[in-house]
Design a protein around this motif. Structure first.
Motif, mmCIF file in Angstrom:
data_model
loop_
_atom_site.group_PDB
_atom_site.id
_atom_site.type_symbol
_atom_site.label_atom_id
_atom_site.label_comp_id
_atom_site.label_asym_id
_atom_site.label_seq_id
_atom_site.Cartn_x
_atom_site.Cartn_y
_atom_site.Cartn_z
ATOM 1 N N PRO A 1 0.792 -1.229 0.000
ATOM 2 C CA PRO A 1 0.000 0.000 0.000
ATOM 3 C C PRO A 1 0.830 1.288 0.000
ATOM 4 N N VAL A 2 2.132 1.177 0.263
ATOM 5 C CA VAL A 2 2.995 2.364 0.306
ATOM 6 C C VAL A 2 4.225 2.111 -0.553
ATOM 7 N N LEU A 3 4.589 3.111 -1.340
ATOM 8 C CA LEU A 3 5.782 3.039 -2.161
ATOM 9 C C LEU A 3 6.584 4.310 -1.909
ATOM 10 N N ILE A 4 7.838 4.154 -1.509
ATOM 11 C CA ILE A 4 8.726 5.303 -1.343
ATOM 12 C C ILE A 4 9.728 5.269 -2.495
ATOM 13 N N VAL A 5 9.750 6.339 -3.262
ATOM 14 C CA VAL A 5 10.650 6.462 -4.402
ATOM 15 C C VAL A 5 11.830 7.330 -3.978
ATOM 16 N N VAL A 6 13.037 6.839 -4.250
ATOM 17 C CA VAL A 6 14.240 7.624 -3.985
ATOM 18 C C VAL A 6 14.783 8.081 -5.330
ATOM 19 N N SER A 7 14.869 9.401 -5.480
ATOM 20 C CA SER A 7 15.406 9.965 -6.707
ATOM 21 C C SER A 7 16.611 10.827 -6.360
ATOM 22 N N CYS A 8 17.529 10.916 -7.313
ATOM 23 C CA CYS A 8 18.777 11.651 -7.096
ATOM 24 C C CYS A 8 19.113 12.473 -8.334
ATOM 25 N N PRO A 9 19.869 13.543 -8.116
ATOM 26 C CA PRO A 9 20.368 14.291 -9.272
ATOM 27 C C PRO A 9 21.512 13.524 -9.923
ATOM 28 N N SER A 10 21.906 13.954 -11.091
ATOM 29 C CA SER A 10 23.069 13.350 -11.743
ATOM 30 C C SER A 10 24.274 13.502 -10.828
ATOM 31 N N ALA A 11 25.142 12.507 -10.846
ATOM 32 C CA ALA A 11 26.321 12.535 -9.976
ATOM 33 C C ALA A 11 27.571 12.763 -10.805
ATOM 34 N N PRO A 12 28.566 13.459 -10.230
ATOM 35 C CA PRO A 12 29.803 13.695 -10.962
ATOM 36 C C PRO A 12 30.660 12.440 -11.113
ATOM 37 N N ALA A 13 30.403 11.420 -10.314
ATOM 38 C CA ALA A 13 31.144 10.155 -10.412
ATOM 39 C C ALA A 13 30.182 9.070 -10.882
ATOM 40 N N PRO A 14 30.584 8.218 -11.818
ATOM 41 C CA PRO A 14 29.685 7.185 -12.351
ATOM 42 C C PRO A 14 29.124 6.279 -11.256
#
Length: 168
Positions: free
Chosen positions: A74-87
């Motif tokens: 019933p619950v979904l937590i999405v983790v999003s991030c900006p582009s990173a300078p290191a692969p």
């Protein structure tokens, strides 16, 4: 529950009890665990957490994928991030956050599963990202689904890895 017991008991729940939703205080504690995770190069941007409790939105993600990627949670937590300078650094940051949330959930008696499928659907659909409120410039990378298990958790041993070597 102590930390090592939570780590030992944590498992990927693939059968959630319909309608059994963790309370606000449990969700907030789980989010605090995610926010406490280590972040590589925080000056490049911290992870963003999106809590989705809207059953229609979750069902829509599953429809786009053509399968139930969330196992009825019933619950979904999405983790999003900006582009990173290191692969790969943004993926590592998301992984640390999700792992911390899964362990915290176990300590609280909440079932969880670490998911990539819903994040992939979101990352490939700007309209769904906007509807979910994922900030511009961020990519959905990982998710944790939460609820209560419909089946008992399997017993696990706390033992050394099967594939292991030491260099001294």
């Amino acid at each position: 529950m102590d930390t090592l017991t939570a780590i030992q008991n944590r498992y990927s729940c693939r059968s959630f009890t319909p309608g059994a939703t963790p309370g606000k205080s449990e969700i907030e504690t789980i989010l605090k665990a995610g926010a406490a995770a280590p972040v590589g190069m925080p000056s490049a941007g911290l992870p963003h957490f999106t809590v989705i409790e809207n059953a229609e939105f979750i069902a829509g993600l599953n429809t786009v994928a053509g399968r139930d990627m969330t196992y009825g949670a019933p619950v979904l937590i999405v983790v999003s991030c900006p582009s990173a300078p290191a692969p790969g650094l943004n993926y590592a940051n998301a992984a640390c956050a999700v792992t911390g949330m899964c362990i915290a959930a176990t300590a609280l008696g909440v079932a969880s599963i670490y998911l990539w499928g819903p994040a992939t659907v979101l990352a490939n659909n700007a309209g769904l990202c906007a509807k979910a409120g994922i900030p511009a410039g961020f990519t959905a990378l990982s998710c944790v689904a939460l609820g209560y298990t419909a089946a008992p958790a399997p017993a696990k041993a706390f033992e050394m890895p099967a594939a292991l070597n030491f260099v001294k």
